[in-house]
Design a protein around this motif. Structure first.
Motif, PDB file in Angstrom:
ATOM      1  N   MET A 121      54.626 -19.150  17.297  1.00 31.95           N
ATOM      2  CA  MET A 121      53.414 -19.234  18.072  1.00 31.95           C
ATOM      3  C   MET A 121      52.929 -17.997  18.541  1.00 31.95           C
ATOM      4  SD  MET A 121      54.652 -22.186  20.833  1.00 31.95           S
ATOM      5  CE  MET A 121      53.446 -21.771  22.091  1.00 31.95           C
ATOM      6  N   GLN A 122      53.637 -16.880  18.820  1.00 30.77           N
ATOM      7  CA  GLN A 122      53.242 -15.554  19.004  1.00 30.77           C
ATOM      8  C   GLN A 122      52.482 -14.881  17.817  1.00 30.77           C
ATOM      9  OE1 GLN A 122      57.271 -13.954  19.866  1.00 30.77           O
ATOM     10  NE2 GLN A 122      56.490 -13.515  21.998  1.00 30.77           N
ATOM     11  N   ARG A 123      52.556 -15.583  16.636  1.00 30.34           N
ATOM     12  CA  ARG A 123      51.810 -14.884  15.495  1.00 30.34           C
ATOM     13  C   ARG A 123      50.571 -15.726  15.273  1.00 30.34           C
ATOM     14  NH1 ARG A 123      54.691 -11.511  12.013  1.00 30.34           N
ATOM     15  NH2 ARG A 123      52.708 -11.584  10.609  1.00 30.34           N
ATOM     16  N   ALA A 124      50.499 -16.780  15.818  1.00 32.54           N
ATOM     17  CA  ALA A 124      49.428 -17.653  15.401  1.00 32.54           C
ATOM     18  C   ALA A 124      48.168 -17.466  16.054  1.00 32.54           C
ATOM     19  CB  ALA A 124      49.728 -19.210  16.131  1.00 32.54           C
ATOM     20  N   LYS A 125      47.098 -17.640  15.564  1.00 33.96           N
ATOM     21  CA  LYS A 125      45.710 -17.146  15.847  1.00 33.96           C
ATOM     22  C   LYS A 125      44.826 -18.493  15.865  1.00 33.96           C
ATOM     23  CE  LYS A 125      46.066 -13.303  12.625  1.00 33.96           C
ATOM     24  NZ  LYS A 125      46.319 -13.752  11.305  1.00 33.96           N
ATOM     25  N   GLY A 126      45.292 -19.513  15.496  1.00 39.70           N
ATOM     26  CA  GLY A 126      44.655 -20.899  15.962  1.00 39.70           C
ATOM     27  C   GLY A 126      44.150 -21.294  16.984  1.00 39.70           C
ATOM     28  N   GLU A 127      43.069 -22.188  17.297  1.00 38.17           N
ATOM     29  CA  GLU A 127      42.831 -22.678  18.263  1.00 38.17           C
ATOM     30  C   GLU A 127      43.657 -24.132  18.516  1.00 38.17           C
ATOM     31  OE1 GLU A 127      38.857 -25.198  20.147  1.00 38.17           O
ATOM     32  OE2 GLU A 127      38.449 -23.385  18.608  1.00 38.17           O
ATOM     33  N   TRP A 128      44.191 -24.661  17.612  1.00 34.33           N
ATOM     34  CA  TRP A 128      44.956 -25.697  17.365  1.00 34.33           C
ATOM     35  C   TRP A 128      46.321 -25.440  16.961  1.00 34.33           C
ATOM     36  CZ3 TRP A 128      43.817 -30.677  19.325  1.00 34.33           C
ATOM     37  CH2 TRP A 128      42.568 -30.783  19.780  1.00 34.33           C
ATOM     38  N   LEU A 129      47.375 -25.858  17.586  1.00 30.42           N
ATOM     39  CA  LEU A 129      48.720 -25.676  16.779  1.00 30.42           C
ATOM     40  C   LEU A 129      49.241 -26.849  16.406  1.00 30.42           C
ATOM     41  CD1 LEU A 129      50.030 -23.153  19.816  1.00 30.42           C
ATOM     42  CD2 LEU A 129      48.891 -22.589  17.475  1.00 30.42           C
ATOM     43  N   LEU A 130      49.757 -26.836  15.083  1.00 31.17           N
ATOM     44  CA  LEU A 130      50.562 -28.097  14.746  1.00 31.17           C
ATOM     45  C   LEU A 130      52.021 -27.674  14.564  1.00 31.17           C
ATOM     46  CD1 LEU A 130      49.060 -30.434  11.975  1.00 31.17           C
ATOM     47  CD2 LEU A 130      51.573 -29.503  11.759  1.00 31.17           C
ATOM     48  N   PHE A 131      52.784 -28.415  14.882  1.00 35.56           N
ATOM     49  CA  PHE A 131      54.597 -28.030  14.611  1.00 35.56           C
ATOM     50  C   PHE A 131      55.076 -29.015  13.685  1.00 35.56           C
ATOM     51  CE2 PHE A 131      53.218 -26.889  18.827  1.00 35.56           C
ATOM     52  CZ  PHE A 131      53.539 -25.303  18.687  1.00 35.56           C
ATOM     53  N   THR A 132      55.607 -28.628  12.600  1.00 36.45           N
ATOM     54  CA  THR A 132      56.237 -29.461  11.775  1.00 36.45           C
ATOM     55  C   THR A 132      57.695 -28.964  11.419  1.00 36.45           C
ATOM     56  OG1 THR A 132      55.918 -30.604   9.663  1.00 36.45           O
ATOM     57  CG2 THR A 132      55.073 -28.610   9.662  1.00 36.45           C
ATOM     58  N   ASP A 133      58.550 -29.804  10.446  1.00 35.59           N
ATOM     59  CA  ASP A 133      59.475 -29.365  10.242  1.00 35.59           C
ATOM     60  C   ASP A 133      59.666 -29.363   8.498  1.00 35.59           C
ATOM     61  OD1 ASP A 133      62.077 -28.704  11.211  1.00 35.59           O
ATOM     62  OD2 ASP A 133      62.805 -30.835  11.508  1.00 35.59           O
ATOM     63  N   ALA A 134      60.601 -28.640   8.133  1.00 38.61           N
ATOM     64  CA  ALA A 134      60.464 -28.497   6.668  1.00 38.61           C
ATOM     65  C   ALA A 134      61.243 -29.457   5.983  1.00 38.61           C
ATOM     66  CB  ALA A 134      61.492 -27.128   6.236  1.00 38.61           C
ATOM     67  N   ASP A 135      61.830 -30.288   6.660  1.00 37.55           N
ATOM     68  CA  ASP A 135      62.554 -31.693   5.685  1.00 37.55           C
ATOM     69  C   ASP A 135      61.741 -32.789   6.027  1.00 37.55           C
ATOM     70  OD1 ASP A 135      63.238 -31.944   8.578  1.00 37.55           O
ATOM     71  OD2 ASP A 135      65.350 -32.271   8.085  1.00 37.55           O
ATOM     72  N   THR A 136      60.520 -32.746   6.321  1.00 42.49           N
ATOM     73  CA  THR A 136      59.573 -33.818   6.726  1.00 42.49           C
ATOM     74  C   THR A 136      59.047 -34.053   5.305  1.00 42.49           C
ATOM     75  OG1 THR A 136      57.900 -32.668   7.543  1.00 42.49           O
ATOM     76  CG2 THR A 136      59.414 -33.634   9.205  1.00 42.49           C
TER      77      THR A 136
END
Length: 136
Positions: A121-136
């Protein structure tokens, strides 16, 4: 006789219920494809990953394969001991939308995945944040 009446009534109720439910779950129409807006907001996809070498290439390729044009993918390597980071960096070399961050050690009071997400999150530049998982 009473049992026959009860059994018949229950059977008819079951048939009615199945018929009603089958109508409720009918096939929905397939929506027509729509091109994503070229000027849509930047979406930052944050992906914490720890020891996911089996899944990471497919996961990142899927995320980068989205048709939405304005996105960045931030993968936080959460101190993996396998080839997760190396595989992700190889993919990042061919796609500028992917940034691979080397996660920092876990501070006291933090939970691993939460800390990795926070770093992303600290590196994100987006207006929207999407969180996901590597095993999905």
């Amino acid at each position: 006789m009473i049992l026959l009446g009860i059994s018949t009534t229950l059977s008819l109720m079951l048939v009615y219920l199945i018929a009603t439910m089958s109508r409720a779950f009918r096939q929905l129409p397939t929506p027509s494809p729509v091109d994503p807006p070229a000027d849509g907001p930047l979406v930052s996809i944050i992906l914490p990953a720890r020891n996911e070498e089996r899944n990471i290439q497919q996961c990142l390729s899927s995320l980068l394969g989205q048709c939405y044009p304005n996105l960045e993918v931030i993968m936080v390597d959460d101190e993996s001991t396998d080839r997760t980071a190396a595989l992700a960096r190889a993919l990042a070399a061919s796609d500028a939308r992917l940034t691979v961050i080397e996660g920092t050690p876990l501070p006291p009071g933090w939970i691993g995945k939460n800390h990795a997400v926070h770093q992303g999150m600290q590196r994100a530049k987006g207006e929207w944040l999407l969180f996901t998982d590597a095993d999905t």
